[in-house]
Design an enzyme around this catalytic site. Sequence first.
Site, PDB file in Angstrom:
ATOM      1  N   ASN A 138      -5.619  19.198  23.215  1.00 39.21           N
ATOM      2  CA  ASN A 138      -5.814  20.281  24.173  1.00 39.21           C
ATOM      3  C   ASN A 138      -6.970  20.010  25.111  1.00 39.21           C
ATOM      4  O   ASN A 138      -7.928  19.316  24.756  1.00 39.21           O
ATOM      5  CB  ASN A 138      -6.125  21.612  23.455  1.00 39.21           C
ATOM      6  CG  ASN A 138      -4.955  22.161  22.678  1.00 39.21           C
ATOM      7  OD1 ASN A 138      -3.801  21.937  23.025  1.00 39.21           O
ATOM      8  ND2 ASN A 138      -5.249  22.885  21.616  1.00 39.21           N
ATOM      9  N   GLY A 173      -8.478  20.394  20.838  1.00 33.33           N
ATOM     10  CA  GLY A 173      -7.258  20.377  20.034  1.00 33.33           C
ATOM     11  C   GLY A 173      -7.612  19.928  18.637  1.00 33.33           C
ATOM     12  O   GLY A 173      -8.339  18.934  18.464  1.00 33.33           O
ATOM     13  N   GLY A 192      -5.987  18.431  16.300  1.00 31.34           N
ATOM     14  CA  GLY A 192      -5.593  17.067  15.990  1.00 31.34           C
ATOM     15  C   GLY A 192      -6.506  16.045  16.625  1.00 31.34           C
ATOM     16  O   GLY A 192      -7.013  15.129  15.964  1.00 31.34           O
ATOM     17  N   ASN A 204      -9.517  16.498  17.809  1.00 30.99           N
ATOM     18  CA  ASN A 204     -10.865  16.616  17.252  1.00 30.99           C
ATOM     19  C   ASN A 204     -10.997  15.839  15.941  1.00 30.99           C
ATOM     20  O   ASN A 204     -12.001  15.171  15.686  1.00 30.99           O
ATOM     21  CB  ASN A 204     -11.219  18.083  16.997  1.00 30.99           C
ATOM     22  CG  ASN A 204     -11.366  18.896  18.263  1.00 30.99           C
ATOM     23  OD1 ASN A 204     -11.412  18.360  19.365  1.00 30.99           O
ATOM     24  ND2 ASN A 204     -11.429  20.209  18.109  1.00 30.99           N
ATOM     25  N   GLU A 218      -1.145  23.357  14.574  1.00 32.02           N
ATOM     26  CA  GLU A 218      -1.124  23.689  15.996  1.00 32.02           C
ATOM     27  C   GLU A 218       0.033  23.017  16.718  1.00 32.02           C
ATOM     28  O   GLU A 218       0.178  23.180  17.929  1.00 32.02           O
ATOM     29  CB  GLU A 218      -2.450  23.291  16.666  1.00 32.02           C
ATOM     30  CG  GLU A 218      -3.575  24.279  16.429  1.00 32.02           C
ATOM     31  CD  GLU A 218      -4.820  23.987  17.250  1.00 32.02           C
ATOM     32  OE1 GLU A 218      -5.661  24.886  17.352  1.00 32.02           O
ATOM     33  OE2 GLU A 218      -4.959  22.866  17.783  1.00 32.02           O
ATOM     34  N   ILE A 265     -16.739  25.478  17.121  1.00 35.30           N
ATOM     35  CA  ILE A 265     -15.348  25.135  17.440  1.00 35.30           C
ATOM     36  C   ILE A 265     -14.879  23.883  16.713  1.00 35.30           C
ATOM     37  O   ILE A 265     -13.825  23.862  16.097  1.00 35.30           O
ATOM     38  CB  ILE A 265     -15.160  24.967  18.961  1.00 35.30           C
ATOM     39  CG1 ILE A 265     -15.408  26.300  19.670  1.00 35.30           C
ATOM     40  CG2 ILE A 265     -13.741  24.480  19.277  1.00 35.30           C
ATOM     41  CD1 ILE A 265     -15.484  26.174  21.179  1.00 35.30           C
ATOM     42  N   GLY A 321     -15.084  22.623  11.779  1.00 37.17           N
ATOM     43  CA  GLY A 321     -14.064  22.522  10.741  1.00 37.17           C
ATOM     44  C   GLY A 321     -13.275  21.236  10.844  1.00 37.17           C
ATOM     45  O   GLY A 321     -12.890  20.636   9.828  1.00 37.17           O
ATOM     46  N   ASP A 322     -13.027  20.778  12.072  1.00 34.24           N
ATOM     47  CA  ASP A 322     -12.283  19.534  12.264  1.00 34.24           C
ATOM     48  C   ASP A 322     -13.110  18.327  11.828  1.00 34.24           C
ATOM     49  O   ASP A 322     -12.581  17.391  11.221  1.00 34.24           O
ATOM     50  CB  ASP A 322     -11.864  19.402  13.730  1.00 34.24           C
ATOM     51  CG  ASP A 322     -10.924  20.519  14.160  1.00 34.24           C
ATOM     52  OD1 ASP A 322     -10.088  20.924  13.334  1.00 34.24           O
ATOM     53  OD2 ASP A 322     -11.039  20.983  15.305  1.00 34.24           O
TER      54      ASP A 322
END
Length: 290
Positions: free
Chosen positions: A15, A43, A45, A47, A139, A228, A231-232
Amino acid sequence: MSIRLPAVTVVGSINLDIIATTDRIPSPGETVGGGVLQQQPGGKGANQAVAAARLGAKSRMIGAVGDDASGRLMLESLSGAGVDTTDVAVLDGGATGTALIVVDRDGENQIVVCPGANAAFSLESVVFSDEETVLCQLEVGLPVVLEAARRPAGFFVLNAAPAMDLPAELLERCDLVIVNETEYELIPALAEAKLVAVTYGKDGSAMFEHGRRVAEAPASSVTVANTIGAGDAFCGALVLALRAGLDYSAALAVANAVGADAVGDPSSQPALAPLAEYVARVAGAEVAAR
């Protein structure tokens, strides 16, 4: 400290993040002025793929962008971070996924995702190897995630975010599921899963086997700049730490340390040190605490 990291293939979203930073998040129907606007790669993925690469792993991204300026920017960003983008599809006439994000002064956020190309790609021509560790999120379309779960014979990880009901077939295939505490509550079936890592923000993280808490690690203290991508970054680090042979508690502690660095960075794709440095940092903290 030298550790051997696995090759990671991330199947997920890419994203453009459009971020408005304000003193506080507006209530429904309210307008809040004085915001600062920025755009950056994001995004879940992308990230996670970038986090894995910056932590020192061989990282491959599978996903899709539109044939537009945003898509070209996302591909350049991924490649610049060391991620293999060979299997990122560029969809003619499609729009690159976009996330509209509002962040307050404490780093808390609200996000609306417009999936664009993330909802329109397949794995038809993608080849997986038995040695790859595959990491997915939710996502992208559930059929794509299910197909990814059926393909590789290697270690399969699902970051079950955003929360939704998970098909039994998918849950049975997962060697590891990663969620935050809210997602864990929203997906009751996770109580029966083989292995689930749950994050609790400032209260750290824990590991569950078939609903039984088997390990935990405290959070690192940090000044919050942006939550943001935290977590990734945690997901990428935990997968690498576990696959490198660390036990549950040590792997959680390492992932917590990586997540803490991510929270202190305003970017959705924060700068990170090699994973070995976090392993050494955690080991040093444990010695000092004795």
